[in-house]
Motif scaffolding. Structure first.
Motif, PDB file in Angstrom:
ATOM      1  N   ILE A   1     -29.923   8.086 -13.121  1.00 49.61           N
ATOM      2  CA  ILE A   1     -28.937   7.847 -13.698  1.00 49.61           C
ATOM      3  C   ILE A   1     -27.987   6.777 -13.225  1.00 49.61           C
ATOM      4  O   ILE A   1     -27.293   7.142 -12.327  1.00 49.61           O
ATOM      5  N   ASP A   2     -28.000   5.539 -13.896  1.00 47.49           N
ATOM      6  CA  ASP A   2     -27.017   4.629 -13.429  1.00 47.49           C
ATOM      7  C   ASP A   2     -25.771   4.778 -13.827  1.00 47.49           C
ATOM      8  O   ASP A   2     -25.403   4.594 -15.100  1.00 47.49           O
ATOM      9  N   LEU A   3     -24.767   5.072 -12.983  1.00 45.00           N
ATOM     10  CA  LEU A   3     -23.270   5.361 -13.478  1.00 45.00           C
ATOM     11  C   LEU A   3     -22.449   4.087 -13.144  1.00 45.00           C
ATOM     12  O   LEU A   3     -22.437   3.451 -12.256  1.00 45.00           O
ATOM     13  N   PRO A   4     -21.334   3.758 -14.006  1.00 41.47           N
ATOM     14  CA  PRO A   4     -20.575   2.819 -13.745  1.00 41.47           C
ATOM     15  C   PRO A   4     -19.764   2.910 -12.607  1.00 41.47           C
ATOM     16  O   PRO A   4     -19.334   4.129 -12.050  1.00 41.47           O
ATOM     17  N   GLY A   5     -19.127   1.908 -12.175  1.00 36.47           N
ATOM     18  CA  GLY A   5     -18.260   2.086 -10.831  1.00 36.47           C
ATOM     19  C   GLY A   5     -16.657   2.266 -11.595  1.00 36.47           C
ATOM     20  O   GLY A   5     -16.581   1.900 -12.556  1.00 36.47           O
ATOM     21  N   ILE A   6     -15.868   2.754 -10.526  1.00 35.71           N
ATOM     22  CA  ILE A   6     -14.546   2.823 -10.957  1.00 35.71           C
ATOM     23  C   ILE A   6     -13.901   1.603 -11.477  1.00 35.71           C
ATOM     24  O   ILE A   6     -13.661   0.894 -10.758  1.00 35.71           O
ATOM     25  N   THR A   7     -13.302   1.676 -12.669  1.00 33.44           N
ATOM     26  CA  THR A   7     -12.252   0.319 -13.145  1.00 33.44           C
ATOM     27  C   THR A   7     -11.005   0.864 -12.960  1.00 33.44           C
ATOM     28  O   THR A   7     -10.469   1.701 -13.580  1.00 33.44           O
ATOM     29  N   LYS A   8     -10.093   0.123 -12.290  1.00 34.86           N
ATOM     30  CA  LYS A   8      -8.711   0.429 -12.020  1.00 34.86           C
ATOM     31  C   LYS A   8      -7.876  -0.184 -13.382  1.00 34.86           C
ATOM     32  O   LYS A   8      -6.968   0.449 -13.707  1.00 34.86           O
ATOM     33  N   VAL A   9      -8.334  -1.403 -13.535  1.00 39.70           N
ATOM     34  CA  VAL A   9      -7.461  -2.137 -14.625  1.00 39.70           C
ATOM     35  C   VAL A   9      -8.245  -2.573 -15.904  1.00 39.70           C
ATOM     36  O   VAL A   9      -9.245  -2.860 -15.759  1.00 39.70           O
ATOM     37  N   PRO A  10      -7.954  -1.989 -17.015  1.00 40.03           N
ATOM     38  CA  PRO A  10      -8.514  -2.269 -18.412  1.00 40.03           C
ATOM     39  C   PRO A  10      -8.683  -3.733 -18.762  1.00 40.03           C
ATOM     40  O   PRO A  10      -7.546  -4.523 -18.628  1.00 40.03           O
ATOM     41  N   VAL A  11      -9.653  -4.004 -19.176  1.00 41.69           N
ATOM     42  CA  VAL A  11      -9.943  -5.479 -19.276  1.00 41.69           C
ATOM     43  C   VAL A  11     -10.780  -5.498 -20.926  1.00 41.69           C
ATOM     44  O   VAL A  11     -11.339  -4.692 -21.210  1.00 41.69           O
ATOM     45  N   GLY A  12     -10.673  -6.643 -21.587  1.00 39.91           N
ATOM     46  CA  GLY A  12     -11.111  -6.658 -22.996  1.00 39.91           C
ATOM     47  C   GLY A  12     -10.847  -5.409 -23.900  1.00 39.91           C
ATOM     48  O   GLY A  12      -9.611  -5.270 -24.022  1.00 39.91           O
ATOM     49  N   ASP A  13     -11.975  -4.934 -24.337  1.00 40.92           N
ATOM     50  CA  ASP A  13     -11.534  -3.519 -25.299  1.00 40.92           C
ATOM     51  C   ASP A  13     -11.540  -2.377 -24.638  1.00 40.92           C
ATOM     52  O   ASP A  13     -11.553  -1.566 -25.267  1.00 40.92           O
TER      53      ASP A  13
END
Length: 326
Positions: free
Chosen positions: A62-74
């Motif tokens: 299961i390929d999980l996303p890395g933690i994103t600190k700042v929202p970008v785009g949508d």
């Protein structure tokens, strides 16, 4: 003799077999855009891909996303918490192994992957460390202490890998060539050549396959016991509802008794203050009774007027009467 071909299937279009893996890549991108849009949106719904090949190991990844600190785009404003919750849903399962992937050019103490793995697996029983981007470290530095499991030790240790660069991916660099380049990197690097046999993507595959097999073997008894318990519970429910008749008076009586019992339990919890919901607007339940007895009741007693002689006589008769013939 049967000719074994490599092919892939997606759950969202299971009738189609993909034999061109460039098409697989394109389908992943297309499905991602279909679910999340084209402006970096996110979704907890996984894309399920199954690869059939004589050259791959029997693994579910299961390929999980890395933690994103700042929202970008949508991406929503609470993107960090959404991704964190999504990751925890998967890594909290006792039956899963956690692949904590950390770039070598980032301080290991700041690794989000290791931090989250530590939260759900404090003893490190299910965590395997993977160190990437070893070829991008500053000149004169290396990750030898990490890979030798000396800096931040994990029970299952660390494995180093060198993946293709974005330029390699865009240029469609062949996987076999990438694996050969990775092998050459470890054999020629002075800090890693002594452990080259324990590094690289092929070794990681073998370790994962072996450790997952061992982990499943260790987890099976507890899992079997849990399933048997659930099966017994379901069988009891089946027996209870097999002859179910909505208009059965006995069932209605039982339901009424259960409601009365539940009301009694809820009432007791309200008095004790141990209910599921807490009133934050005013005093209620047991707290209100408590205030009346401690604050108002003593003052009401003081205000009472009575004749002590009559009261003593009444108390004397009460004492005698409750003794009866004894």
């Amino acid at each position: 003799l049967f000719l074994i071909l490599e092919y892939a299937e997606f759950l969202h279009c299971k009738s189609k077999k993909f034999t061109d893996f460039d098409e697989v890549r394109q389908e992943i991108e297309a499905e991602t855009e279909r679910v999340t849009g084209t402006n970096k949106g996110i979704s907890p719904v996984p894309i399920n891909l199954r690869v059939y090949s004589p050259h791959v190991l029997n693994l579910t990844l299961i390929d999980l996303p890395g933690i994103t600190k700042v929202p970008v785009g949508d991406q929503p404003q609470d993107i960090e918490f959404q991704i964190r919750d999504m990751i925890l849903q998967f890594i909290s399962r006792d039956s899963s192994l956690i692949l904590a992937v950390t770039p070598a050019n980032v301080d290991l103490a700041n690794s989000d992957a290791l931090k989250m793995a530590k939260e759900v697996d404090p003893q490190g029983l299910r965590t395997i460390g993977v160190i990437t981007k070893l070829d991008l470290m500053d000149e004169g530095t290396d990750a030898r202490d990490v890979l030798e499991n000396k800096l931040l030790p994990l029970r299952r240790g660390y494995i180093g890998v060198v993946n293709r660069s974005q330029k390699d991916i865009d240029g469609r660099k062949d996987i076999r060539a990438a694996l050969a380049a990775e092998r050459k990197f470890f054999l020629s690097h002075p800090a890693y050549r002594h452990m080259a046999e324990r590094m690289g993507t092929p070794h990681l595959q073998r370790v994962l396959n072996q450790q997952l097999t061992n982990h499943i073997r260790e987890s099976l008894p507890a899992l079997r016991s849990k399933l048997q318990s659930q099966l017994l519970s379901l069988e009891r429910d089946v027996q209870e509802f097999k002859n179910f008749r909505p208009d059965d008076p006995a069932r209605k009586t039982k339901a009424l008794l259960q409601m009365v019992q539940q009301f009694g339990v809820d009432f007791e919890k309200r008095i004790e203050g141990s209910g599921d919901q807490v009133d934050t607007l005013e005093l209620s339940g047991g707290a209100r009774i408590n205030r009346i007895f401690h604050e108002r009741f003593p003052f009401e007693l003081v205000k009472m007027e009575f004749d002590e002689k009559d009261l003593r006589r009444e108390i004397s008769y009460a004492i005698k009467n409750i003794h009866g013939v004894r």
